[in-house]
Design a protein around this motif. Structure first.
Motif, mmCIF file in Angstrom:
data_model
loop_
_atom_site.group_PDB
_atom_site.id
_atom_site.type_symbol
_atom_site.label_atom_id
_atom_site.label_comp_id
_atom_site.label_asym_id
_atom_site.label_seq_id
_atom_site.Cartn_x
_atom_site.Cartn_y
_atom_site.Cartn_z
ATOM 1 N N PHE A 100 -2.025 3.565 -6.477
ATOM 2 C CA PHE A 100 -2.233 4.975 -6.163
ATOM 3 C C PHE A 100 -3.727 5.313 -6.219
ATOM 4 N N ASP A 101 -4.106 6.405 -5.580
ATOM 5 C CA ASP A 101 -5.310 7.137 -5.935
ATOM 6 C C ASP A 101 -4.860 8.113 -7.009
ATOM 7 N N SER A 102 -5.064 7.733 -8.252
ATOM 8 C CA SER A 102 -4.503 8.502 -9.361
ATOM 9 C C SER A 102 -5.079 9.913 -9.438
ATOM 10 N N PRO A 103 -4.215 10.918 -9.595
ATOM 11 C CA PRO A 103 -4.710 12.294 -9.750
ATOM 12 C C PRO A 103 -5.271 12.575 -11.136
ATOM 13 N N PRO A 174 10.193 6.371 -16.803
ATOM 14 C CA PRO A 174 9.151 7.337 -17.175
ATOM 15 C C PRO A 174 8.214 6.871 -18.283
ATOM 16 N N ASP A 175 8.640 5.908 -19.077
ATOM 17 C CA ASP A 175 7.825 5.448 -20.193
ATOM 18 C C ASP A 175 7.439 3.977 -20.087
ATOM 19 N N SER A 176 7.547 3.438 -18.876
ATOM 20 C CA SER A 176 7.321 1.998 -18.709
ATOM 21 C C SER A 176 6.205 1.707 -17.705
ATOM 22 N N VAL A 182 -1.162 6.802 -14.755
ATOM 23 C CA VAL A 182 -1.739 7.070 -13.427
ATOM 24 C C VAL A 182 -1.137 8.291 -12.749
ATOM 25 N N LEU A 183 0.086 8.701 -13.167
ATOM 26 C CA LEU A 183 0.750 9.848 -12.538
ATOM 27 C C LEU A 183 0.883 11.052 -13.463
ATOM 28 N N GLY A 184 0.694 10.847 -14.760
ATOM 29 C CA GLY A 184 1.001 11.893 -15.719
ATOM 30 C C GLY A 184 2.450 11.789 -16.162
ATOM 31 N N GLU A 185 2.808 12.542 -17.199
ATOM 32 C CA GLU A 185 4.178 12.521 -17.714
ATOM 33 C C GLU A 185 5.171 13.008 -16.661
ATOM 34 N N TYR A 186 6.299 12.315 -16.580
ATOM 35 C CA TYR A 186 7.312 12.676 -15.583
ATOM 36 C C TYR A 186 7.806 14.113 -15.772
ATOM 37 N N GLN A 188 6.254 16.608 -16.836
ATOM 38 C CA GLN A 188 5.222 17.575 -16.497
ATOM 39 C C GLN A 188 4.899 17.583 -15.002
ATOM 40 N N TYR A 189 4.956 16.425 -14.386
ATOM 41 C CA TYR A 189 4.581 16.301 -12.966
ATOM 42 C C TYR A 189 5.664 15.567 -12.183
ATOM 43 N N PRO A 190 6.894 16.072 -12.175
ATOM 44 C CA PRO A 190 7.975 15.347 -11.491
ATOM 45 C C PRO A 190 7.709 15.158 -10.002
ATOM 46 N N GLU A 191 6.975 16.086 -9.387
ATOM 47 C CA GLU A 191 6.724 15.973 -7.951
ATOM 48 C C GLU A 191 5.904 14.733 -7.626
ATOM 49 N N ARG A 192 4.993 14.336 -8.497
ATOM 50 C CA ARG A 192 4.197 13.130 -8.263
ATOM 51 C C ARG A 192 5.083 11.889 -8.273
ATOM 52 N N TRP A 193 6.012 11.849 -9.180
ATOM 53 C CA TRP A 193 6.928 10.713 -9.279
ATOM 54 C C TRP A 193 7.897 10.692 -8.104
ATOM 55 N N GLU A 194 8.339 11.859 -7.679
ATOM 56 C CA GLU A 194 9.233 11.951 -6.517
ATOM 57 C C GLU A 194 8.516 11.491 -5.255
ATOM 58 N N GLU A 195 7.326 12.044 -5.037
ATOM 59 C CA GLU A 195 6.581 11.742 -3.812
ATOM 60 C C GLU A 195 6.052 10.317 -3.786
#
Length: 278
Positions: A100-103, A174-176, A182-186, A188-195
């Motif tokens: 990723f390009d990590s946010p 989410p914890d592995s 690189v994405l933040g906590e699931y 807190q930022y579920p949209e990053r994990w979804e996308e």
């Protein structure tokens, strides 16, 4: 020196090693986006000639790995470069970048590095088919995710993509595997994990926009999610090859898998070159 696309290729940074008939280079490429030099392996086929154009297979490593994993673990890899007359490039993708390009980790911009900076370097310093018809990308585990992620998002760069034991759905972990770094906590930022999950990115590809192949061992903990990806591709009528063979999340499996994938990509390269010639 202007650092923008200022690549380093000096004698003490480039190591050429003969493995079989192929030549293996270790190069150091400057990344403007991350402000650092990154090592990558480049395998040239036997009889490589600057006057001839070669297709390129980008081969990504997994979580906690590095650029040298493939060439150290798979002694047959140079032979595939010879057999199919292709360059094989093994980039360094960081310990847990997931490409990723990590946010949140601004020093982790491996999407930009591989899809833009490294491709530019390879096309400049090697004799390549420098368009999407001559580029494929695949990888194992984290690299399987990365290959599909980069190919889906950069179809102008890559014409074919694959994955071996890929982490194609991030949400169950989410914890592995360093994902939250690189994405933040699931939560807190579920949209990053979804996308960022491949299973949710199929809307980005059309019926024949990419030549696709992926596989996963039947005993692999990622197998369920690869099966689901296969079903979603079928629902959308997107052509692809999918195989689930005996095996787990292991180098024994990946060293076998890459043989089939290299054949698939060679067929793609040959078909596109014939269309272009015609």
């Amino acid at each position: 020196m202007n650092k923008k696309f200022s690549f380093l290729l000096v004698p003490f940074l480039v190591l050429a090693v003969k493995l079989g008939a192929a030549t293996v280079d270790t190069v150091s490429v400057y990344s403007d986006s991350m402000n650092k030099n990154i090592k990558d392996v480049v395998i040239k086929p036997s009889g490589y000639k600057p006057s001839q154009k070669y297709p390129v297979l980008y081969l990504l490593h997994g979580y906690s790995g590095n650029y040298s994993d493939w060439i150290k673990k798979d002694p047959g890899l140079p032979g595939l470069a010879d057999e199919y007359g292709m360059l094989i490039v093994c980039p360094d993708g960081g310990f847990a970048s997931w490409y990723f390009d990590s946010p949140i980790a601004k020093s982790s911009r491996y999407e930009t590095y591989i899809s833009r900076e490294l491709v530019t370097y390879i096309d400049k310093h090697y004799s390549t088919v420098n368009n999407r018809a001559g580029r494929a990308i695949t990888g194992l585990s984290m690299g399987g995710h990365g290959a599909l992620y980069l190919a889906f998002r950069h179809q102008d760069v890559f014409g074919a993509a694959g994955s071996m034991s890929g982490g194609v759905d991030l949400r169950p972990f989410p914890d592995s595997f360093g994902l939250k770094e690189v994405l933040g906590e699931y939560n807190q930022y579920p949209e990053r994990w979804e996308e960022g999950s491949i299973v949710n990115m199929l809307y980005m590809i059309k019926s024949n926009s990419l030549a696709l192949t992926f596989d996963c061992g039947a005993d692999d903990f990622f197998c369920l999610y690869n099966n689901q990806l296969h079903e979603k591709l079928l629902e959308r009528k997107i052509p692809h090859e999918y195989t689930s063979r005996p095996g787990g999340h292991s180098w024994e499996y990946w060293c076998n898998s890459i043989k089939y994938q290299a054949m698939f990509f060679s067929t793609f390269f040959n078909s596109t070159s014939k269309v272009k010639a015609g």
